[in-house]
Structures are given as structure tokens and as C-alpha cells.
Write a protein that holds these residues in place. Structure first.
Motif, PDB file in Angstrom:
ATOM      1  N   LYS A  78      55.816  84.661  63.741  1.00 44.99           N
ATOM      2  CA  LYS A  78      54.555  85.102  63.141  1.00 44.99           C
ATOM      3  C   LYS A  78      54.508  84.746  61.659  1.00 44.99           C
ATOM      4  O   LYS A  78      53.498  84.255  61.145  1.00 44.99           O
ATOM      5  CB  LYS A  78      54.386  86.607  63.327  1.00 44.99           C
ATOM      6  N   TYR A  79      55.637  84.962  60.961  1.00 46.88           N
ATOM      7  CA  TYR A  79      55.668  84.670  59.532  1.00 46.88           C
ATOM      8  C   TYR A  79      55.653  83.165  59.263  1.00 46.88           C
ATOM      9  O   TYR A  79      55.159  82.707  58.227  1.00 46.88           O
ATOM     10  CB  TYR A  79      56.895  85.320  58.892  1.00 46.88           C
ATOM     11  N   GLU A  80      56.196  82.382  60.202  1.00 50.37           N
ATOM     12  CA  GLU A  80      56.119  80.923  60.074  1.00 50.37           C
ATOM     13  C   GLU A  80      54.658  80.468  60.091  1.00 50.37           C
ATOM     14  O   GLU A  80      54.256  79.576  59.330  1.00 50.37           O
ATOM     15  CB  GLU A  80      56.884  80.279  61.231  1.00 50.37           C
ATOM     16  N   ILE A  81      53.841  81.109  60.943  1.00 53.27           N
ATOM     17  CA  ILE A  81      52.410  80.760  61.015  1.00 53.27           C
ATOM     18  C   ILE A  81      51.702  81.186  59.731  1.00 53.27           C
ATOM     19  O   ILE A  81      50.843  80.470  59.208  1.00 53.27           O
ATOM     20  CB  ILE A  81      51.757  81.421  62.241  1.00 53.27           C
ATOM     21  N   TYR A  82      52.075  82.361  59.193  1.00 52.24           N
ATOM     22  CA  TYR A  82      51.489  82.812  57.924  1.00 52.24           C
ATOM     23  C   TYR A  82      51.763  81.798  56.810  1.00 52.24           C
ATOM     24  O   TYR A  82      50.931  81.588  55.922  1.00 52.24           O
ATOM     25  CB  TYR A  82      52.046  84.177  57.528  1.00 52.24           C
ATOM     26  N   SER A  83      52.932  81.169  56.837  1.00 57.95           N
ATOM     27  CA  SER A  83      53.268  80.157  55.822  1.00 57.95           C
ATOM     28  C   SER A  83      52.288  78.994  55.887  1.00 57.95           C
ATOM     29  O   SER A  83      51.812  78.499  54.858  1.00 57.95           O
ATOM     30  CB  SER A  83      54.697  79.658  56.041  1.00 57.95           C
ATOM     31  N   SER A  84      51.966  78.553  57.111  1.00 51.19           N
ATOM     32  CA  SER A  84      50.991  77.465  57.271  1.00 51.19           C
ATOM     33  C   SER A  84      49.604  77.898  56.812  1.00 51.19           C
ATOM     34  O   SER A  84      48.838  77.102  56.262  1.00 51.19           O
ATOM     35  CB  SER A  84      50.940  77.033  58.736  1.00 51.19           C
ATOM     36  N   LEU A  85      49.268  79.178  57.027  1.00 52.18           N
ATOM     37  CA  LEU A  85      47.960  79.691  56.606  1.00 52.18           C
ATOM     38  C   LEU A  85      47.819  79.652  55.087  1.00 52.18           C
ATOM     39  O   LEU A  85      46.774  79.236  54.561  1.00 52.18           O
ATOM     40  CB  LEU A  85      47.772  81.120  57.117  1.00 52.18           C
ATOM     41  N   ILE A  86      48.859  80.050  54.366  1.00 46.46           N
ATOM     42  CA  ILE A  86      48.820  79.984  52.895  1.00 46.46           C
ATOM     43  C   ILE A  86      48.624  78.540  52.441  1.00 46.46           C
ATOM     44  O   ILE A  86      47.848  78.248  51.524  1.00 46.46           O
ATOM     45  CB  ILE A  86      50.113  80.568  52.288  1.00 46.46           C
ATOM     46  N   ARG A  87      49.310  77.611  53.112  1.00 48.03           N
ATOM     47  CA  ARG A  87      49.191  76.195  52.734  1.00 48.03           C
ATOM     48  C   ARG A  87      47.764  75.700  52.976  1.00 48.03           C
ATOM     49  O   ARG A  87      47.183  74.992  52.143  1.00 48.03           O
ATOM     50  CB  ARG A  87      50.188  75.368  53.552  1.00 48.03           C
ATOM     51  N   ALA A  88      47.187  76.090  54.112  1.00 44.64           N
ATOM     52  CA  ALA A  88      45.822  75.660  54.434  1.00 44.64           C
ATOM     53  C   ALA A  88      44.829  76.176  53.402  1.00 44.64           C
ATOM     54  O   ALA A  88      43.960  75.439  52.925  1.00 44.64           O
ATOM     55  CB  ALA A  88      45.441  76.162  55.831  1.00 44.64           C
ATOM     56  N   ILE A  89      44.957  77.462  53.047  1.00 46.20           N
ATOM     57  CA  ILE A  89      44.028  78.052  52.066  1.00 46.20           C
ATOM     58  C   ILE A  89      44.217  77.401  50.704  1.00 46.20           C
ATOM     59  O   ILE A  89      43.246  77.144  49.975  1.00 46.20           O
ATOM     60  CB  ILE A  89      44.226  79.573  51.992  1.00 46.20           C
ATOM     61  N   SER A  90      45.470  77.114  50.325  1.00 50.11           N
ATOM     62  CA  SER A  90      45.742  76.469  49.029  1.00 50.11           C
ATOM     63  C   SER A  90      45.039  75.118  48.934  1.00 50.11           C
ATOM     64  O   SER A  90      44.406  74.802  47.920  1.00 50.11           O
ATOM     65  CB  SER A  90      47.251  76.283  48.838  1.00 50.11           C
ATOM     66  N   TYR A  91      45.131  74.324  50.005  1.00 51.11           N
ATOM     67  CA  TYR A  91      44.461  73.018  49.993  1.00 51.11           C
ATOM     68  C   TYR A  91      42.941  73.187  49.996  1.00 51.11           C
ATOM     69  O   TYR A  91      42.218  72.389  49.391  1.00 51.11           O
ATOM     70  CB  TYR A  91      44.910  72.196  51.198  1.00 51.11           C
ATOM     71  N   SER A  92      42.448  74.226  50.663  1.00 49.92           N
ATOM     72  CA  SER A  92      41.006  74.471  50.689  1.00 49.92           C
ATOM     73  C   SER A  92      40.500  74.826  49.293  1.00 49.92           C
ATOM     74  O   SER A  92      39.433  74.365  48.873  1.00 49.92           O
ATOM     75  CB  SER A  92      40.690  75.602  51.673  1.00 49.92           C
TER      76      SER A  92
END
Length: 705
Positions: A78-92
Motif C-alpha cells: 500500500k505504501y509503495e503505491i502511495y510513493s507513486s501517487l506522490i510522484r504523480a502529483i509532483s509532476y502534475s
């Protein structure tokens, strides 16, 4: 001139320090390897989100890789997916939409695989945001719709509020105003259910106000705007107040109430100065000059406040008064145009040239007026959106037509008038197309709902037929077994068995009927209890609302404090809508008073004590008690009389307060506190002046040093 800093500044300093300490604490937790893995991860996750995601998105991307490596090593999916979410929002945030899309898809793929509903919602919502930024509105709505279905199934009120608001924005971008309004109302409902921040609710109200403004329903537009403004005032949201006052000014301008419009533009400018947004400042400069030209028909080159209001009415900062006093109308426009060119906002620049053209025509400089109107026409070519182009071209050609007509240049006037008519008709066509598109969308939406409903009913019917078929098959099989086991030779036994079975069925039927009656009786009792509880809740809420309205109508407003102490703020957040805490201020000659009062009691009882205390302070100050010492001693006696009924009564329902007076001319502060202290900040040093420990109203008399 230096002024004495109020003790309220202490709280701002404390909040800033708390925020920094909180981030430092999160970082320390992450570095502490003795902590649990999940605690360490959440500490760094919140540090990334709250500390750097929006202020320094590049750093957030780097931290997301640290989080990902940690979660993979510890096998925390679950936390691995949260890491990808932070990256996605950062690029957005950085407008790197291809990279944002890539990692939102990673979030979706992994969260669907592991069936993590909340992250599936975030993945679809993020894809909706990306497609919306790319202008692919249909794909944006499809992704929002998928997220919406999951949020509904999980009853995720915060996600529902956010999704409805984002969908409304997409409809608004497509100029589907009615659909946008419908979804803004849905977002408002879910924001209120989720008890979201006042600023979020206010933004919904502002969007609704803007819709009614556009359709010329000014009464509703002002109603929702004023509700939004009240929410922004509660949380002291400068950005929100800047926007709400600006929109309110635009509504008044559309009603041709230009004096009220100018007042609201100046109030908006006051908050915009505090934020420092150059684009908004330039927009306001242009509109202030425009409405002032409509108010003042003379050739005045400076804004004269006395022509439309008094200084006391507006309660603006000195910076606003200095700006409109020291800069001419043309200077304000030139400053605004300079800011606009920095920000590259072509729509605002086109409007600025239109206003400057009107000013030059007022001054009799026709050549420069023509030059500015022409610039307004030319700049509009760089504006995105056909409707905005048409509106500004139509206005520019109309201004040139009127100007050429005044000069007797009829050929040029006719040319401009023909272009004006062409743009006006094109704009009408755009409005017609939008209306048809709106109706077509609504028709297709209702058609889809109807088809889905029919399909659902058909599926239910098929399912019911299958159930009945299975029941019949089961009954037939039992009958065959009975015939097989019974045989012709045991007819008598079969008859006895049949009689017994019939009796059992009748008994079971009677028992089922009893249970059904009991269930219906319990359901009726539950409904009655629910109605009683609902009525009690409404009565309690009505009482609190009444007390809140009564308290607000009696106690001083925040604006009164800001008027008496310009370098100040007020933080008052009652837990239950009303409380026993309040502030009091009064100006008497050269003296300005401010009190912070904590009355006994909470909720409605405390609220009524605040009204008693406020009225007593007003009575005492009007009876020529001037020093804080005199006021508090007289308050002690009047509380005993008002609450206890006699000068010797011992009153326990009273208050603690801090009261000071400030003589601006003599630069003198006097303070009295009962169980309250005051702080002074000077030369980076904090000093505390303790109040007395006396109890107002309890003893027969009090002595204050």
C-alpha cells in the motif's frame, strides 16, 4: 510611525514555530530506526506532502523514490503505491503531464490488483485532472465518473466533494454552465457533509455566484457571494476575500451601481496588496479606473474618495488610500499594464487597453484613444477561447465606431460598426450553439439514465424468473422422491405423513405471521424513535442557531477591531457555534479599548453571559469610567447587582478578562487582567505582564493595583 504590537502577534509567531517544529519532528521520526516501519513511512510521507510537494515538487519526487525503496524492502504494498501517487502529483504540479499520467496509471494498476479502493479513486481522479489540463474533457469526465462510482460505494464524502467540484470545472471549461452549476451544488452538499474547511465551501459558493452573475440573476449572485464572503471572513482567507469582493464589484457594475462596485474593488485591492499577486493587482487597477470614469463625469485625473464615500465607511488600509491618492488614473493603468506584460495575461491586457482608450477619449486625446482601442483589438488575437476573442473584439470595434462617429469620420465609423455587428452576431451564434449543446447533453444524459434503468429492471426480472424456476424444480424433485419412497403399499402411512406435514406448515405459517407482525411493530417503534430524535436534534440546533445569531448581532464585529487596530487579527472559533468567549472594543476620544473575555459556561449559557458582559462594558464606558482599573472595579459591582441581585451577593457566574486602553497621542498603554496576562514584543524580546488572580463578582469588593 511605530505602533505598539498587540499581544495577538504572539499567537501567529507560535503557529509558525509549531509548523516548523512539526516538520522537524516528522523528519526525526523517519530517521529513528527504532520506530515501527509503518510509523517511519507515514512520517516521511507527511513530511513530503506538507513540506515540499507544492513548494518544491522536485524534492518531493526524490523523496518518493526513497519512500518506494523503503516500502519495497519492507514489503508494504500500500505504501509503495502511495510513493507513486506522490510522484504523480509532483509532476502534475510542475505541468509535466506525460510523467504525471504515467505514474497515475501505475497507481491504478497496482491499486486495482490489490483492491485498495481509496487509491483506485485517487488514480482515476488524477487521470481526470491530467485529461482536463490537456483539454480532453470527455476522457476527463469518464475518469472522474469511475472515481465517483467507487467513492459512492465507499461513502467517501471528502472524495465525492472533490470529484463533483472537479467535474463542475470541466463543464465550466466547456461553457456548459447549467451542468457546471448542477455539479457545483452537488459539491457544496458533500463539502458540508464532510465538514470540509470554510474556504472550500466558500469556493463552491463563489462558483455558484458567478453562474447567476453570468445569467443576470443579480439577486442570487449577490446572495451566494455574500455567503462565501462571510465564510472567508471567518477563517481570514485573504485570497478568498480578494476574489469574493472583486466578483461582488463586478456584479454591482453589471447592475450599473458603480459607486458600490468601486467600494468593493477597493476592498478587494486591500486584500490583494497583502497577497502581492501582480496579475490581480493589475486587473483591479484597470477596473477601478473604469468604474471611476463612470462615476466621475469630470476631467479629474485622480480618484477623489469624497466623491463617492468617506474614509470611515470603507475601513481600508493606508496603503490603498496612499495608492489612489498618489497615482493618477493614467499612472494606475500604466503600472497595471506593466504587471500584465510580466504575467503575459493577454485577456487582461486587452481590457487594460480598452480602459486606457476610454480615459484618453475623456481627456480629449483622440489619437491615443484610437491607438489604445486598436491595441485592445490586436492583442485579443493571442487569447485562447473563441468567446473571449469575440467579446473583446466586439467591445473594441464599438468603442472605435463611437469615437469615429464623434469625429465625423463616417467611413471609418461605418467600417467599425459593420465589424461590431459581425462580432455581435457571431457571439449570439456561440450562445445559441452552447444552449443547444447544453440541451443535447442533458437529453443524452437522461436517455442514458433511462436505458440503464430499463436494463436493471430487465436483469431483475430475469433473475426473479430463474429463482422461481429453481423453486419449482426443487419442489418437483421432492415430490418424486416421496412417490418413490412411499409406494402404493404404504398409502396409509403416506396419508398420516401428509396430515402431519400440513399441520406443520400451518403452524409454521402462524409462527411466520407472528414474527412478521413483531418485526413490523419493532420497525414502527424505531421510526417513531428516529422521528423523536430528529425533532430533538432540530430543536437543539435551532436554539444554538438562534443564540449564535443573537450573539453575533450584539457583540462587536471583527471589522471594528481592524478599524481600531489596523495591525491585528482576530481568531475566534467556537466549538459549538456559540461560546462564552468574546472580544470587545470601543473608541472614546483619544483612547481605544480592547478586551478579551472568558465568561463562565459553554454553548448557549456561555453565549448569553457574553451578551450580559458586553452590555455592562458598554454601559460602564458610557458612564465616564475611563481607565481599565475603574472599568473592571465598576464591572465587579454591576455583575453582583445584575446576576446576584444585590451588592453583597457572591456571584459565581462571572468572567475572566484582559482589558487594555491605548492612547495613540501619548503612546500609552494601560492594562488590567483577571486570570489573564498580556505580552509585549520589543527588540526581539518577549515580555509577559501577569494579570491579577481576583474573581469578578465573588467578593464584596476588589482592589486592583
Amino acid at each position: 510611525m511605530k505602533r505598539i504590537t498587540l499581544f495577538l502577534i504572539f499567537f501567529v509567531f507560535s503557529f509558525i514555530c509549531f509548523s516548523q517544529v512539526n516538520l522537524d519532528s516528522l523528519w526525526q521520526v523517519w530517521q529513528d530506526e527504532t520506530k515501527e516501519d509503518s510509523i517511519r513511512y507515514r512520517a516521511l510521507y507527511h513530511y513530503s506532502w506538507e513540506g515540499v510537494l507544492f513548494s518544491n515538487p522536485d524534492s518531493a519526487v526524490k523523496l518518493s523514490y526513497v519512500l518506494e525503496d523503503f516500502s519495497v524492502e519492507k514489503q508494504m504494498v500500500k505504501y509503495e503505491i502511495y510513493s507513486s501517487l506522490i510522484r504523480a502529483i509532483s509532476y502534475s504540479v510542475q505541468r509535466k503531464l506525460d510523467s504525471a499520467s504515467k505514474y497515475y496509471k501505475v497507481v491504478l494498476e497496482k491499486s486495482i490488483k490489490h483492491d485498495i479502493k481509496s487509491l483506485i479513486t485517487e488514480g482515476y481522479k488524477g487521470m481526470g485532472d491530467v485529461y482536463g489540463d490537456l483539454g480532453e474533457y470527455q476522457k476527463s469526465l469518464e475518469n472522474y465518473g469511475k472515481a465517483l462510482d467507487i467513492a459512492k460505494s465507499e461513502n467517501d464524502t471528502i472524495a465525492l466533494a472533490s470529484l463533483y467540484n472537479n467535474m463542475a470545472n470541466v463543464y465550466d471549461e466547456q461553457d456548459l454552465k447549467k451542468m457546471a452549476l448542477e455539479y457545483y451544488f452537488k459539491a457544496l452538499v458533500w463539502n458540508e457533509k464532510a465538514e470540509e474547511s470554510r474556504s472550500n465551501i466558500a469556493r463552491n459558493l463563489m462558483n455558484i455566484s458567478s453562474y447567476y452573475w453570468e445569467v443576470n440573476d443579480f439577486k442570487k449572485a449577490l446572495f451566494y457571494n455574500e455567503k462565501a464572503t462571510s465564510y472567508y471572513l471567518e477563517v481570514n482567507d485573504w485570497d478568498g476575500l480578494s476574489t469574493s469582493y472583486s466578483i461582488q464589484a463586478g456584479i454591482y457594475s453589471s447592475k450599473e451601481q458603480y459607486v458600490e462596485a468601486l467600494k468593493m474593488y477597493l476592498k478587494s485591492l486591500d486584500y490583494t496588496f497583502r497577497i502581492g499577486n501582480k496579475n490581480d493587482i493589475s486587473y483591479l487597477y484597470c477596473n477601478i479606473v473604469d468604474v471611476y470614469l463612470k462615476i466621475n463625469k469630470t476631467n479629474s485625473n485622480y480618484i477623489e474618495v469624497k466623491t463617492f464615500t468617506t474614509k470611515e465607511e470603507l475601513i481600508l488600509s493606508e496603503k490603498v488610500y496612499k495608492t489612489i491618492r498618489d497615482y493618477s488614473l493614467e499612472e494606475l493603468l500604466d503600472i497595471g499594464i506593466g504587471y500584465i506584460k510580466e504575467e503575459e495575461n493577454m485577456y487582461t491586457l486587452s481590457n487594460a487597453f480598452l480602459v486606457k482608450g476610454r480615459l484618453k477619449r475623456r481627456q480629449g486625446n483622440m489619437s491615443e484613444a484610437i491607438d489604445n482601442f486598436t491595441k485592445a483589438y490586436d492583442v485579443v488575437n493571442e487569447i485562447e477561447g473563441n468567446k473571449k476573442k469575440l467579446e473583446n473584439r466586439m467591445e473594441a470595434t464599438n468603442e472605435l465606431y463611437l469615437l469615429y462617429k464623434e469625429q465625423g469620420r463616417f467611413k471609418q465609423a461605418v467600417d467599425m460598426f459593420e465589424q461590431y455587428v459581425l462580432f455581435r452576431d457571431s457571439l449570439d451564434d456561440e450562445e445559441t450553439k452552447r444552449s443547444l449543446y447544453d440541451q443535447e447533453y442533458k437529453y443524452n444524459y437522461e436517455k442514458k439514465v433511462a436505458i440503464d434503468s430499463i436494463r436493471h429492471e430487465k436483469a431483475q426480472m430475469i433473475k426473479q424468473v430463474e429463482i422461481e424456476k429453481q423453486k419449482v424444480e426443487i419442489r418437483n424433485q421432492k415430490n418424486r422422491q416421496l412417490l418413490l419412497y412411499g409406494g402404493l403399499g404404504i398409502a396409509l402411512l403416506f396419508s398420516i405423513y401428509f396430515v402431519r406435514k400440513n399441520r406443520e406448515v400451518r403452524e409454521q405459517k402462524v409462527e411466520v405471521e407472528k414474527q412478521k407482525d413483531f418485526a413490523e411493530e419493532q420497525q414502527q417503534i424505531a421510526e417513531e424513535q428516529k422521528e423523536i430524535l430528529g425533532k430533538q436534534h432540530r430543536e437543539i440546533r435551532d436554539s444554538i442557531n438562534y443564540a449564535q445569531n443573537l450573539q453575533r448581532s450584539v457583540l462587536p464585529s471583527k471589522e471594528a477591531v481592524y478599524q481600531n487596530f489596523s495591525n491585528s487579527f482576530v481568531l475566534l472559533k467556537p466549538k459549538d457555534g456559540v461560546s462564552g468567549d468574546f472580544f470587545w472594543t470601543y473608541k472614546k476620544g483619544d483612547l481605544v479599548y480592547l478586551a478579551v473575555v472568558d465568561c463562565t459556561g459553554h454553548g448557549v449559557p456561555g453565549a448569553f453571559m457574553t451578551i450580559v458582559a458586553n452590555n455592562l462594558l458598554n454601559e460602564i464606558i458610557q458612564d465616564n469610567y475611563n481607565t481599565p482599573k475603574e472599568i473592571v472595579e465598576e464591572l465587579h459591582q454591576r455583575i453582583k447587582l445584575r446576576i446576584g441581585g444585590s451588592p453583597t451577593a457572591q456571584v459565581r457566574d462571572s468572567m475572566d478578562l484582559g482589558l487594555f486602553s491605548y492612547n495613540e497621542q501619548r503612546q500609552e498603554v494601560r492594562f488590567v487582567g483577571t486570570h489573564m496576562s498580556i505580552y509585549r514584543v520589543s527588540n526581539s524580546k518577549l515580555e509577559k505582564f501577569k494579570g491579577s488572580k481576583i474573581d469578578i463578582g465573588y467578593k464584596s469588593s476588589i482592589a486592583i493595583d
